[in-house]
Design a protein around this motif. Sequence first.
Motif, PDB file in Angstrom:
ATOM      1  N   GLY A  21       0.810  -1.209   0.000  1.00 45.88           N
ATOM      2  CA  GLY A  21       0.000   0.000   0.000  1.00 45.88           C
ATOM      3  C   GLY A  21       0.843   1.258   0.000  1.00 45.88           C
ATOM      4  O   GLY A  21       0.380   2.309   0.366  1.00 45.88           O
ATOM      5  N   GLY A  22       2.070   1.146  -0.437  1.00 47.04           N
ATOM      6  CA  GLY A  22       3.042   2.200  -0.250  1.00 47.04           C
ATOM      7  C   GLY A  22       2.983   3.385  -1.186  1.00 47.04           C
ATOM      8  O   GLY A  22       3.970   4.050  -1.359  1.00 47.04           O
ATOM      9  N   GLU A  32       1.362   9.935  -8.564  1.00 47.18           N
ATOM     10  CA  GLU A  32       2.136   9.440  -9.700  1.00 47.18           C
ATOM     11  C   GLU A  32       3.619   9.306  -9.334  1.00 47.18           C
ATOM     12  O   GLU A  32       4.263   8.310  -9.662  1.00 47.18           O
ATOM     13  CB  GLU A  32       1.972  10.385 -10.893  1.00 47.18           C
ATOM     14  N   ALA A  33       4.156  10.300  -8.639  1.00 46.37           N
ATOM     15  CA  ALA A  33       5.555  10.249  -8.212  1.00 46.37           C
ATOM     16  C   ALA A  33       5.764   9.108  -7.226  1.00 46.37           C
ATOM     17  O   ALA A  33       6.772   8.388  -7.298  1.00 46.37           O
ATOM     18  CB  ALA A  33       5.977  11.579  -7.597  1.00 46.37           C
ATOM     19  N   MET A  34       4.823   8.928  -6.308  1.00 41.48           N
ATOM     20  CA  MET A  34       4.936   7.845  -5.331  1.00 41.48           C
ATOM     21  C   MET A  34       4.880   6.481  -6.024  1.00 41.48           C
ATOM     22  O   MET A  34       5.603   5.557  -5.640  1.00 41.48           O
ATOM     23  CB  MET A  34       3.840   7.958  -4.260  1.00 41.48           C
ATOM     24  N   GLU A  35       4.044   6.362  -7.029  1.00 45.34           N
ATOM     25  CA  GLU A  35       3.950   5.108  -7.785  1.00 45.34           C
ATOM     26  C   GLU A  35       5.274   4.834  -8.502  1.00 45.34           C
ATOM     27  O   GLU A  35       5.757   3.699  -8.536  1.00 45.34           O
ATOM     28  CB  GLU A  35       2.794   5.175  -8.790  1.00 45.34           C
ATOM     29  N   ASP A  83      23.144   3.296  10.091  1.00 46.07           N
ATOM     30  CA  ASP A  83      24.479   2.705  10.028  1.00 46.07           C
ATOM     31  C   ASP A  83      24.710   2.129   8.635  1.00 46.07           C
ATOM     32  O   ASP A  83      23.948   1.285   8.160  1.00 46.07           O
ATOM     33  CB  ASP A  83      24.582   1.608  11.093  1.00 46.07           C
ATOM     34  N   LEU A  84      25.747   2.587   7.977  1.00 50.14           N
ATOM     35  CA  LEU A  84      26.063   2.131   6.620  1.00 50.14           C
ATOM     36  C   LEU A  84      26.396   0.646   6.598  1.00 50.14           C
ATOM     37  O   LEU A  84      26.203  -0.019   5.579  1.00 50.14           O
ATOM     38  CB  LEU A  84      27.223   2.952   6.044  1.00 50.14           C
ATOM     39  N   SER A  85      26.850   0.099   7.718  1.00 48.71           N
ATOM     40  CA  SER A  85      27.195  -1.324   7.750  1.00 48.71           C
ATOM     41  C   SER A  85      25.962  -2.216   7.592  1.00 48.71           C
ATOM     42  O   SER A  85      26.083  -3.370   7.205  1.00 48.71           O
ATOM     43  CB  SER A  85      27.945  -1.668   9.038  1.00 48.71           C
ATOM     44  N   SER A  86      24.757  -1.664   7.878  1.00 49.37           N
ATOM     45  CA  SER A  86      23.549  -2.465   7.679  1.00 49.37           C
ATOM     46  C   SER A  86      23.338  -2.728   6.195  1.00 49.37           C
ATOM     47  O   SER A  86      22.786  -3.747   5.811  1.00 49.37           O
ATOM     48  CB  SER A  86      22.323  -1.773   8.275  1.00 49.37           C
ATOM     49  N   ALA A  87      23.798  -1.774   5.370  1.00 52.80           N
ATOM     50  CA  ALA A  87      23.834  -1.912   3.909  1.00 52.80           C
ATOM     51  C   ALA A  87      22.498  -2.244   3.254  1.00 52.80           C
ATOM     52  O   ALA A  87      22.471  -2.654   2.111  1.00 52.80           O
ATOM     53  CB  ALA A  87      24.896  -2.919   3.497  1.00 52.80           C
ATOM     54  N   THR A  88      21.392  -2.096   3.953  1.00 55.03           N
ATOM     55  CA  THR A  88      20.083  -2.274   3.320  1.00 55.03           C
ATOM     56  C   THR A  88      19.200  -1.082   3.630  1.00 55.03           C
ATOM     57  O   THR A  88      19.387  -0.396   4.643  1.00 55.03           O
ATOM     58  CB  THR A  88      19.364  -3.565   3.790  1.00 55.03           C
ATOM     59  N   VAL A  89      18.241  -0.868   2.760  1.00 52.04           N
ATOM     60  CA  VAL A  89      17.328   0.256   2.884  1.00 52.04           C
ATOM     61  C   VAL A  89      15.904  -0.267   2.719  1.00 52.04           C
ATOM     62  O   VAL A  89      15.617  -1.001   1.765  1.00 52.04           O
ATOM     63  CB  VAL A  89      17.628   1.305   1.792  1.00 52.04           C
ATOM     64  N   THR A  90      15.022   0.112   3.631  1.00 54.37           N
ATOM     65  CA  THR A  90      13.611  -0.278   3.503  1.00 54.37           C
ATOM     66  C   THR A  90      12.924   0.657   2.517  1.00 54.37           C
ATOM     67  O   THR A  90      13.471   1.701   2.150  1.00 54.37           O
ATOM     68  CB  THR A  90      12.880  -0.174   4.856  1.00 54.37           C
ATOM     69  N   TYR A  91      11.700   0.315   2.141  1.00 57.70           N
ATOM     70  CA  TYR A  91      10.945   1.164   1.225  1.00 57.70           C
ATOM     71  C   TYR A  91      10.748   2.560   1.814  1.00 57.70           C
ATOM     72  O   TYR A  91      10.968   3.559   1.136  1.00 57.70           O
ATOM     73  CB  TYR A  91       9.588   0.529   0.894  1.00 57.70           C
ATOM     74  N   ASP A  92      10.351   2.637   3.081  1.00 55.49           N
ATOM     75  CA  ASP A  92      10.119   3.946   3.706  1.00 55.49           C
ATOM     76  C   ASP A  92      11.402   4.782   3.730  1.00 55.49           C
ATOM     77  O   ASP A  92      11.365   5.993   3.512  1.00 55.49           O
ATOM     78  CB  ASP A  92       9.564   3.790   5.124  1.00 55.49           C
ATOM     79  N   GLU A  93      12.538   4.128   3.990  1.00 54.85           N
ATOM     80  CA  GLU A  93      13.811   4.848   3.971  1.00 54.85           C
ATOM     81  C   GLU A  93      14.145   5.321   2.554  1.00 54.85           C
ATOM     82  O   GLU A  93      14.648   6.428   2.364  1.00 54.85           O
ATOM     83  CB  GLU A  93      14.930   3.955   4.507  1.00 54.85           C
ATOM     84  N   PHE A  94      13.851   4.481   1.564  1.00 57.37           N
ATOM     85  CA  PHE A  94      14.082   4.858   0.169  1.00 57.37           C
ATOM     86  C   PHE A  94      13.246   6.078  -0.192  1.00 57.37           C
ATOM     87  O   PHE A  94      13.736   7.023  -0.803  1.00 57.37           O
ATOM     88  CB  PHE A  94      13.767   3.676  -0.753  1.00 57.37           C
ATOM     89  N   VAL A  95      11.982   6.073   0.229  1.00 56.65           N
ATOM     90  CA  VAL A  95      11.105   7.218  -0.034  1.00 56.65           C
ATOM     91  C   VAL A  95      11.700   8.476   0.598  1.00 56.65           C
ATOM     92  O   VAL A  95      11.756   9.532  -0.027  1.00 56.65           O
ATOM     93  CB  VAL A  95       9.665   6.968   0.484  1.00 56.65           C
ATOM     94  N   GLU A  96      12.177   8.354   1.821  1.00 64.50           N
ATOM     95  CA  GLU A  96      12.772   9.499   2.515  1.00 64.50           C
ATOM     96  C   GLU A  96      14.014  10.010   1.780  1.00 64.50           C
ATOM     97  O   GLU A  96      14.232  11.215   1.670  1.00 64.50           O
ATOM     98  CB  GLU A  96      13.145   9.096   3.943  1.00 64.50           C
ATOM     99  N   MET A  97      14.801   9.088   1.230  1.00 66.09           N
ATOM    100  CA  MET A  97      16.025   9.472   0.518  1.00 66.09           C
ATOM    101  C   MET A  97      15.738  10.120  -0.833  1.00 66.09           C
ATOM    102  O   MET A  97      16.421  11.059  -1.234  1.00 66.09           O
ATOM    103  CB  MET A  97      16.908   8.242   0.283  1.00 66.09           C
ATOM    104  N   VAL A  98      14.739   9.613  -1.534  1.00 66.80           N
ATOM    105  CA  VAL A  98      14.499  10.059  -2.907  1.00 66.80           C
ATOM    106  C   VAL A  98      13.557  11.265  -2.986  1.00 66.80           C
ATOM    107  O   VAL A  98      13.582  11.996  -3.973  1.00 66.80           O
ATOM    108  CB  VAL A  98      13.991   8.880  -3.775  1.00 66.80           C
ATOM    109  N   THR A  99      12.773  11.504  -1.960  1.00 70.32           N
ATOM    110  CA  THR A  99      11.790  12.593  -1.991  1.00 70.32           C
ATOM    111  C   THR A  99      12.396  13.956  -2.335  1.00 70.32           C
ATOM    112  O   THR A  99      11.888  14.634  -3.227  1.00 70.32           O
ATOM    113  CB  THR A  99      10.989  12.657  -0.678  1.00 70.32           C
ATOM    114  N   PRO A 100      13.486  14.377  -1.691  1.00 69.99           N
ATOM    115  CA  PRO A 100      14.027  15.700  -2.046  1.00 69.99           C
ATOM    116  C   PRO A 100      14.420  15.799  -3.529  1.00 69.99           C
ATOM    117  O   PRO A 100      14.220  16.827  -4.160  1.00 69.99           O
ATOM    118  CB  PRO A 100      15.264  15.840  -1.153  1.00 69.99           C
TER     119      PRO A 100
END
Length: 187
Positions: A21-22, A32-35, A83-100
């Motif tokens: 439902g993201g 549209e941008a979120m899709e 922490d960069l060592s986790s080396a994974t990104v969740t969908y919500d984190e991706f949205v936060e990174m790409v939004t700007p």
Amino acid sequence: MSVSGRFKGVGSSPPRRAVRGGTKPKQGLDEEAMEEIKEAFNLFDTEGKGNIDVRELKAAFRALGFQVKKAEIRQMFTDMEKDLSSATVTYDEFVEMVTPRMQNRDSREEIMKVFALFDDDNSGSISYKNLKRVATELGENLTDEELQEMVDEADRDGDGVINEDEFYRVMRKRENPLDEIDSDDDF
């Protein structure tokens, strides 16, 4: 164009559980941008785990039309206190990174790239001749009068051509109608 349109046949599986439902719009982004963001994420979440690794993150940014350097990714992780060592990104984190970046798609830099396509003679301005060439290349059937009106409308300083600032103003006009108003006296 959506991400799936750029990568036909790739990632055409149904939405994965983590992003089902993201597409609820985040502040400043439309549905549209979120899709498009969701499609990019799903394209690289090949195992359907709801996260992507750093290499996939970089590719997901590219799928959305953004080139990111390793240093920028490190900074995004730092900004999110992740922490960069986790080396994974969740969908919500991706949205936060790409939004700007999604919000600034029509940044001055991007608009100036378009300006350069019009300014094929590298004069630093768009003339009637430049505009006519682009209209012809795009198959637009505009009369000479219509093309001249377009130049005249954008040409704020009256020199007969469209400079970078005038072009930028026209391109941003569709986003902020208040840019049209020169002063409060217009009311």
